[in-house]
Design a protein around this motif. Structure first.
Motif, PDB file in Angstrom:
ATOM      1  N   UNK A   1      10.414  -6.052  13.732  1.00 44.58           N
ATOM      2  CA  UNK A   1       9.446  -6.760  12.495  1.00 44.58           C
ATOM      3  C   UNK A   1       8.818  -5.937  11.928  1.00 44.58           C
ATOM      4  N   UNK A   2       7.598  -5.317  12.452  1.00 44.50           N
ATOM      5  CA  UNK A   2       6.933  -4.210  11.721  1.00 44.50           C
ATOM      6  C   UNK A   2       7.733  -3.190  10.918  1.00 44.50           C
ATOM      7  N   UNK A   3       8.763  -2.595  11.838  1.00 45.97           N
ATOM      8  CA  UNK A   3       9.604  -1.443  11.431  1.00 45.97           C
ATOM      9  C   UNK A   3      10.274  -1.623  10.000  1.00 45.97           C
ATOM     10  N   UNK A   4      10.283  -2.966   9.676  1.00 44.45           N
ATOM     11  CA  UNK A   4      10.710  -3.219   8.382  1.00 44.45           C
ATOM     12  C   UNK A   4       9.963  -2.828   7.126  1.00 44.45           C
ATOM     13  N   UNK A   5       8.542  -2.755   7.429  1.00 43.84           N
ATOM     14  CA  UNK A   5       7.434  -2.574   6.427  1.00 43.84           C
ATOM     15  C   UNK A   5       6.824  -1.311   6.720  1.00 43.84           C
TER      16      UNK A   5
ATOM     17  N   UNK B   1       0.692  -1.327  -0.107  1.00 44.35           N
ATOM     18  CA  UNK B   1      -0.069   0.204  -0.073  1.00 44.35           C
ATOM     19  C   UNK B   1       0.964   1.198  -0.008  1.00 44.35           C
ATOM     20  N   UNK B   2       1.897   1.415   0.918  1.00 46.47           N
ATOM     21  CA  UNK B   2       2.792   2.334   1.019  1.00 46.47           C
ATOM     22  C   UNK B   2       3.528   2.681  -0.319  1.00 46.47           C
ATOM     23  N   UNK B   3       3.733   1.515  -0.942  1.00 47.03           N
ATOM     24  CA  UNK B   3       4.824   1.848  -2.234  1.00 47.03           C
ATOM     25  C   UNK B   3       3.788   2.273  -3.454  1.00 47.03           C
ATOM     26  N   UNK B   4       2.762   1.616  -3.527  1.00 41.36           N
ATOM     27  CA  UNK B   4       2.029   1.632  -4.665  1.00 41.36           C
ATOM     28  C   UNK B   4       1.387   2.982  -4.829  1.00 41.36           C
ATOM     29  N   UNK B   5       1.077   3.559  -3.606  1.00 38.20           N
ATOM     30  CA  UNK B   5       0.210   5.023  -3.523  1.00 38.20           C
ATOM     31  C   UNK B   5       1.296   5.915  -3.003  1.00 38.20           C
ATOM     32  N   UNK B   6       2.458   5.771  -2.619  1.00 42.21           N
ATOM     33  CA  UNK B   6       3.588   6.648  -2.306  1.00 42.21           C
ATOM     34  C   UNK B   6       3.131   7.401  -0.935  1.00 42.21           C
ATOM     35  N   UNK B   7       2.429   6.695  -0.032  1.00 38.85           N
ATOM     36  CA  UNK B   7       2.102   7.180   1.276  1.00 38.85           C
ATOM     37  C   UNK B   7       2.776   6.616   2.404  1.00 38.85           C
ATOM     38  N   UNK B   8       2.615   7.238   3.645  1.00 40.90           N
ATOM     39  CA  UNK B   8       3.289   6.400   4.895  1.00 40.90           C
ATOM     40  C   UNK B   8       2.173   5.604   5.509  1.00 40.90           C
TER      41      UNK B   8
END
Length: 272
Positions: free
Chosen positions: A102-106, A82-89
């Motif tokens: 673990x979550x910080x990697x994504x 989602x972040x990469x596709x839409x360019x959002x945090x």
């Protein structure tokens, strides 16, 4: 904190509040992308700084047979997409020390659930990732007492911290928002109002949390009028069949109209 430190956040020069919004839980890729696409379109059009929210795991459930997730890595990869596709945090909540790294990697923002915000090791683990940390105020805590949770993050040399008011217990099965707490917590950190969780009706005999979605607009308008920095809203295109917290979510069809009203209130507030 400086919101510019959140990667890929847009429209920070608009004078608007910022928003964390999305489904309660990641139920699958198609639903997450569908909701994100809708919210990105609305927030871009209204120039609202936006962070996509979705829980990769629901560890705090009333019953053991309640939905808890589709698998940690699978859900985290969807958040990353989602972040990469839409360019959002993106933001997700964590429940154990191991979840932090673990979550910080994504994702870009790590959220500490209200029930866990006094767990020092968990807060420190999140802070030590260097990610922005969103601390949910415990339903049992005063706004003033949140200074200690904020300080734990700051003591880890991480200044990227925000606090979120998600309501205070009012008896056994209801929540109430004390709007006096917003300026109090703004003296501590950037402050968010979690509109939808503030309207939960917990501790129901059926083991499923109830809610008052009919009051979402009222609480959201009041928060913006008081001058809160950001708002948090969970939304879904089919709340009645959502796998978590459907009883207090905003239907996706109503999101744009509400945002237009909140932007108008913010523009008025900015004149004073």
């Amino acid at each position: 904190m400086n919101l510019h430190n959140i990667p890929n956040i847009k429209h920070l020069d608009s004078g608007n509040f910022f928003i964390l919004a999305g489904p309660c839980a990641i139920e699958g890729e198609e639903m997450a992308m569908r909701i994100a696409e809708k919210l990105v379109g609305i927030t871009d059009n209204l120039k609202i700084p936006y962070v996509f929210k979705g829980s990769f795991k629901k560890a705090n459930r009333s019953r053991i047979d309640s939905f808890s997730g589709i698998g940690d890595e699978k859900a985290l990869k969807i958040l990353q997409k989602v972040g990469k596709e839409f360019g959002i945090p993106t933001v997700t909540d964590i429940h154990t020390n191991e979840d932090a790294a673990k979550a910080a990697e994504y994702v870009d923002v790590l959220q500490i659930p209200a029930f866990l915000v006094r767990q020092t090791d968990l807060v420190v683990a999140a802070a030590n990732t260097g990610k922005t940390v969103n601390l949910k105020k415990g339903q049992f805590m005063s706004p003033e007492s949140m200074k200690h949770a904020v300080q734990k993050v700051l003591d880890c040399q991480n200044e990227n911290v925000m606090v979120t008011d998600r309501g205070t217990m009012f008896g056994y099965q209801d929540m109430i928002v004390d709007f006096r707490g917003i300026p109090t917590m703004q003296n501590l950190a950037t402050t968010v109002l979690d509109v939808t969780h503030s309207l939960q009706q917990p501790n129901q005999m059926a083991g499923v949390t109830g809610g008052r979605p009919d009051m979402i607009e009222t609480i959201a308008k009041a928060g913006i009028a008081v001058g809160v920095d950001g708002i948090f809203i969970e939304t879904h295109f089919d709340p009645a069949n959502a796998k978590s917290d459907g009883a207090n979510m905003l239907h996706l069809d109503y999101f744009e109209d509400l945002m237009k009203k909140l932007v108008a209130i913010r523009q008025t507030v900015n004149q004073f």
